[in-house]
Design an enzyme around this catalytic site. Structure first.
Site, PDB file in Angstrom:
ATOM      1  CD  GLU A 273      -5.179  -5.998  -8.998  1.00 20.21           C
ATOM      2  OE1 GLU A 273      -5.756  -5.828 -10.089  1.00 20.21           O
ATOM      3  OE2 GLU A 273      -5.068  -5.115  -8.131  1.00 20.21           O
TER       4      GLU A 273
ATOM      5  CD  GLU B 100      -1.685  -2.392  -7.369  1.00 22.38           C
ATOM      6  OE1 GLU B 100      -1.012  -3.335  -7.845  1.00 22.38           O
ATOM      7  OE2 GLU B 100      -2.670  -1.896  -7.954  1.00 22.38           O
TER       8      GLU B 100
END
Length: 632
Positions: free
Chosen positions: A227, A337
């Site tokens: 991220e 994810e």
């Protein structure tokens, strides 16, 4: 109660058997329902028959193929390892079998492993594999060590590989060592903009890959930052890594990794389908928020080292994957994810239902229909409080929950992953199937199909609606009929069989244009190869209504499929199929009485540029065409 007794749904089931060429082909069926009355429960098989069905029909077409699949699973985080080690050795082994064994469990086939600490860390403080006192550096990586993982994480990873030798492992850091960063902290900050730091970080990642391989856990994929646009992680490791910095890391890493571990491929981005508004708002003044991050990354020189990109579920929707695939079709897409998450007061039954239906349509089916080569949840196992964790999410759930009393129970994610991982083998290829549902929920049936390396087929179907839905599945000229309870998820498998083969091949209708009278709703949807969209007359059926298609070029075909989709009753009560070479002079090809949502019109070998389907009867129902398909 032991863990083994509490694990519902970890039933033994084998792949589809080899076909008996003398017997009628059958499909085996496994179902999970929202009320937990069936959990990967194998129902009676169903036999393919000749004929048609009045119900919406999922057409499976093995001749049209898309991406190959690497696997399905979650992450064996530090927290997952901690809670699994709270079990007795026998119970832990049983839980591991239920997760990784393809025969006795669900055959988890893909793990995404944190490189160092994440928010799901059981330790008292966050860590990397090269931590030194504040103010010091370690460019020689003399302090590098994976000793932290040798106690629990690596033994479990080795056990997982023994249970499923086809297991794929990806690795991702939440932060590089703090001495490489601005601010000197794991939580937040950026990688220092220094060529020596870029080289050191690349060597650090290679050292990790080498150390894990030496420990018996080879790494197949590697991303360089989890991220990278999450600039303000809540008390856990994270790094703001702009495109230019990720590109510089990859350019330093690529040659080193190719020399040290050729099997290990680099994945870029590893973040949400779309940039979260909070990440846009946190962009430093004067800087680009990089809402096209993966596009920028793949358009630069670092792309030569990148196998593809990875996505998460926390903002946007899976269609972003197809958009990126269309722009860079030679680069793969991985979904890496998503966590189930619940409100603090959600009762278990409500949470199970909502997680099952959202993950079924958005992840199990939505990501794979949008080119994902993997579907990966977050934690493999957590405790009953959603932990242990150090910062970050406090309402997340794992595939398995380990209770304080030593029991282990399966959550909705166990089944949404299991309906894929147990039946879709690594190396399987997604094949075409008509699907009527959407990730945004439209109350229809949604599905995805795969051809396994042994030639068998796995079809995953989800009933988005709260009420039961009946449907048919067509393969070649045979069909099966089925009804699924509201919200249920099912996997159908069948072996290769001569009776399920077809010589027909679908003709792409790229460039076709459509007019209709009445224009109704969205005539172009009839030829967009998407059965979740439709042209609809917008009024009761009447003789003379028509939909007319300019194919864009002269086509030769033997079958025209007129598919009215998932809106039951919207098929034409009477129809005429006409063809033209110039759009002016028409000849009738066939006429008939409509009796089903899908009408296959078989013809002698026919050549035309224009087709027209005309209504020849009246009915109170609207007339819809979700998909018009031509076959040769």
């Amino acid at each position: 109660m032991t863990a083994a007794l509490a694990l519902g749904g970890a039933v033994a089931a084998t792949a589809a058997p080899s076909a008996d060429r003398r017997a009628q082909p059958q499909a085996r069926v496994w179902v999970t329902t929202v009320d937990r009355s069936e959990l990967l429960h194998e129902r009676a098989p169903v036999t393919f028959r000749e004929g048609t069905s009045a119900e919406p029909t999922i057409v499976v077409d093995p001749r049209r193929s898309y991406q190959s699949m690497d696997g399905f699973g979650a992450s064996l985080t530090d927290s997952s390892a901690e809670v699994l080690y709270r079990l007795s050795p026998a119970d832990r082994d049983e839980v591991m079998r239920s997760l990784f064994d393809p025969a006795r469990g669900i055959g988890v086939s893909f793990l995404r492993q944190p490189i160092g600490s994440s928010d799901f860390t059981a330790a008292d403080e966050h860590y990397t594999y090269d931590d030194v006192p504040a103010g010091q550096t370690d460019f020689g990586l003399r302090s590098f060590s994976i000793a932290h993982d040798e106690a629990r994480i690596l033994p479990l990873l080795r056990q997982a590989r023994r249970l499923n030798p086809k297991l794929t492992i990806m690795a991702t850091p939440w932060s590089m060592p703090a001495w490489m960063k601005t601010g000197g902290t794991l939580a937040g900050g950026r990688l220092a903009d220094d060529p020596a730091v870029y080289r050191a970080y690349a060597r650090y990642l290679v050292r990790f890959v080498q150390a894990y391989a030496a420990a018996g856990v080879p790494i197949d994929y590697l991303s360089v930052q989890n991220e990278p646009q999450n600039r303000a992680p809540s008390g856990y490791p994270g790094t703001d890594l702009p495109v230019r910095q990720q590109a510089r890391v990859i350019e330093a890493l690529g040659p080193l990794l190719r020399a040290a571990s050729p099997r290990t491929k680099i994945l870029g981005y590893d973040h949400n389908w779309a940039t979260h508004p909070g990440d846009i708002a946190s962009t430093p003044p004067g800087e680009d928020p990089e809402t096209d991050y993966p596009y920028q990354l793949l358009s630069g020189p670092a792309a030569r080292w990148i196998a593809g990109t990875a996505f998460h579920c926390y903002y946007g929707d899976p269609s972003a994957q197809t958009a990126l695939h269309d722009a860079y079709p030679d680069k793969g897409i991985w979904f890496t994810e998503c966590s189930g998450s619940h409100g603090p007061d959600d009762p278990p039954a409500k949470f199970f239902r909502e997680t099952l239906v959202w993950h079924a349509r958005t992840l199990a089916i939505g990501t794979t229909r949008n080119w994902a080569k993997s579907v990966v949840n977050w934690n493999l196992a957590l405790d009953a409080t959603g932990g242990p964790h150090l910062g970050g999410c406090d309402t997340c759930t794992g595939l398995v929950t380990v209770g304080a009393d030593g029991t282990a129970t399966t959550n909705a994610e166990y089944y949404t992953i299991g309906h894929l991982s147990k039946f879709v083998r690594p190396g399987a290829v997604r094949i075409a199937s008509t699907s009527f549902g959407t990730v945004g929920w439209n109350g229809q049936l949604t599905d995805v199909a795969f051809r396994n390396p042994d030639g068998s087929t796995a079809l995953v179907v989800h009933n988005e609606n709260d009420d039961p839905r009946s449907f048919a599945v067509a393969v070649g000229d045979r069909i099966i009929d089925y009804t699924l309870p509201g919200g249920a998820l099912a996997t159908f498998t069948w072996p290769a069989h001569p009776a399920l083969r077809s010589d027909l091949r679908e003709i792409p209708l790229t460039g076709a244009t459509v007019v209709a009278d009445p224009a109704g709703e969205n005539p172009a949807a009839a030829v967009d190869a998407d059965a979740s969209t439709r042209w609809s007359s917008g009024q009761a059926q009447a003789p003379g209504q028509y939909l007319q298609v300019d194919l864009g070029a002269t086509r030769t075909f033997r079958r025209v499929a007129i598919d009215s989709g998932g809106n039951l009753g919207d098929y034409p009560r009477g129809w005429q199929l006409s063809a033209s070479d110039d759009g002016t002079t028409w000849r009738t090809l066939a006429t008939g009485t409509g009796v089903a949502q899908l009408t296959n019109v078989d013809l002698p070998r026919t050549t035309a540029r224009h087709l027209r389907i005309t209504s020849t009867a009246a009915a109170g129902n609207w007339w819809s065409i979700a998909d018009l398909r031509l076959y040769t």
